[in-house]
Design a protein around this motif. Structure first.
Motif, short mmCIF file in Angstrom:
data_model
loop_
_atom_site.label_atom_id
_atom_site.label_comp_id
_atom_site.label_asym_id
_atom_site.label_seq_id
_atom_site.Cartn_x
_atom_site.Cartn_y
_atom_site.Cartn_z
N GLN A 21 5.46 -13.73 -4.42
CA GLN A 21 4.97 -12.70 -5.34
C GLN A 21 4.74 -11.44 -4.53
O GLN A 21 3.85 -11.39 -3.68
N VAL A 22 5.54 -10.40 -4.79
CA VAL A 22 5.39 -9.15 -4.06
C VAL A 22 4.10 -8.47 -4.51
O VAL A 22 3.87 -8.29 -5.69
N VAL A 23 3.26 -8.11 -3.55
CA VAL A 23 1.98 -7.46 -3.81
C VAL A 23 2.15 -5.94 -3.75
O VAL A 23 1.63 -5.22 -4.59
N GLU A 24 2.86 -5.47 -2.73
CA GLU A 24 3.06 -4.03 -2.58
C GLU A 24 4.22 -3.77 -1.64
O GLU A 24 4.61 -4.61 -0.84
N ASN A 25 4.76 -2.55 -1.75
CA ASN A 25 5.74 -2.06 -0.80
C ASN A 25 4.93 -1.44 0.34
O ASN A 25 4.42 -0.32 0.21
N ALA A 26 4.78 -2.16 1.44
CA ALA A 26 3.93 -1.71 2.54
C ALA A 26 4.49 -0.46 3.21
O ALA A 26 3.73 0.37 3.71
N THR A 27 5.81 -0.30 3.19
CA THR A 27 6.41 0.90 3.76
C THR A 27 5.97 2.13 2.98
O THR A 27 5.54 3.13 3.57
N GLU A 28 6.05 2.07 1.66
CA GLU A 28 5.65 3.21 0.84
C GLU A 28 4.15 3.46 0.94
O GLU A 28 3.70 4.61 0.98
N THR A 29 3.35 2.40 0.98
CA THR A 29 1.90 2.56 1.13
C THR A 29 1.59 3.27 2.44
O THR A 29 0.77 4.20 2.47
N GLY A 30 2.26 2.87 3.51
CA GLY A 30 2.05 3.51 4.81
C GLY A 30 2.43 4.98 4.79
O GLY A 30 1.71 5.82 5.33
N ARG A 31 3.54 5.27 4.15
CA ARG A 31 3.98 6.67 4.07
C ARG A 31 2.99 7.52 3.28
O ARG A 31 2.68 8.65 3.66
N SER A 32 2.49 6.98 2.18
CA SER A 32 1.54 7.76 1.39
C SER A 32 0.22 7.95 2.14
O SER A 32 -0.43 8.99 2.01
N ARG A 33 -0.17 6.99 2.95
CA ARG A 33 -1.40 7.10 3.74
C ARG A 33 -1.27 8.13 4.86
O ARG A 33 -2.26 8.66 5.35
N GLN A 34 -0.03 8.44 5.27
CA GLN A 34 0.17 9.43 6.32
C GLN A 34 -0.33 10.82 5.90
O GLN A 34 -0.66 11.64 6.75
N ALA A 35 -0.40 11.05 4.59
CA ALA A 35 -0.91 12.34 4.10
C ALA A 35 -2.37 12.53 4.48
O ALA A 35 -2.86 13.66 4.51
#
Length: 119
Positions: A76-90
């Motif tokens: 069960q996919v919980v999140e796209n960790a790559t996208e979460t990381g990119r958004s946190r870079q802001a």
């Protein structure tokens, strides 16, 4: 030794995305085996779910998650960790906070007169 060159031409979307997924199986040995075989990064230890499955959170590419499904592992996919990381870079500052010689001192705790926002 010559200075290392910076990687040129790197794009933000280079490489496959990494997903955080809940993986599980009623067969603890199978789950343990696929974790080792695929050298998965897991978050926390194995836990027994109410359904009887043994589960954990793991980080993997979509390709690896598909392989796990074919091996009988529930995914069960919980999140796209790559996208979460990119958004946190802001949230990360862009400037050099030490450029003017302002080196932090002390314990890092606010003192009287510090301009600290309320939490």
């Amino acid at each position: 030794m010559p200075p290392q060159k910076k990687a040129q031409g790197r794009q933000k979307d280079q490489g496959p995305h990494i997903f955080r997924a809940r993986i599980g199986s009623v067969d603890r040995a199978l789950l343990h085996s696929v974790i080792e075989t695929h050298r998965l990064d897991v978050a926390g230890g194995l836990r027994r779910e109410e359904s009887g499955e043994v589960a954990t959170d793991a980080y993997a590419t979509e390709e690896v998650l598909q392989q796990l499904r074919r091996q009988g592992i529930s995914v069960q996919v919980v999140e796209n960790a790559t996208e979460t990381g990119r958004s946190r870079q802001a949230e990360v500052g862009k400037g050099n906070r030490f450029a003017k010689g302002a080196v932090p001192r002390g314990t890092g705790l606010p003192e009287d007169g510090d301009d600290v926002p309320e939490r």
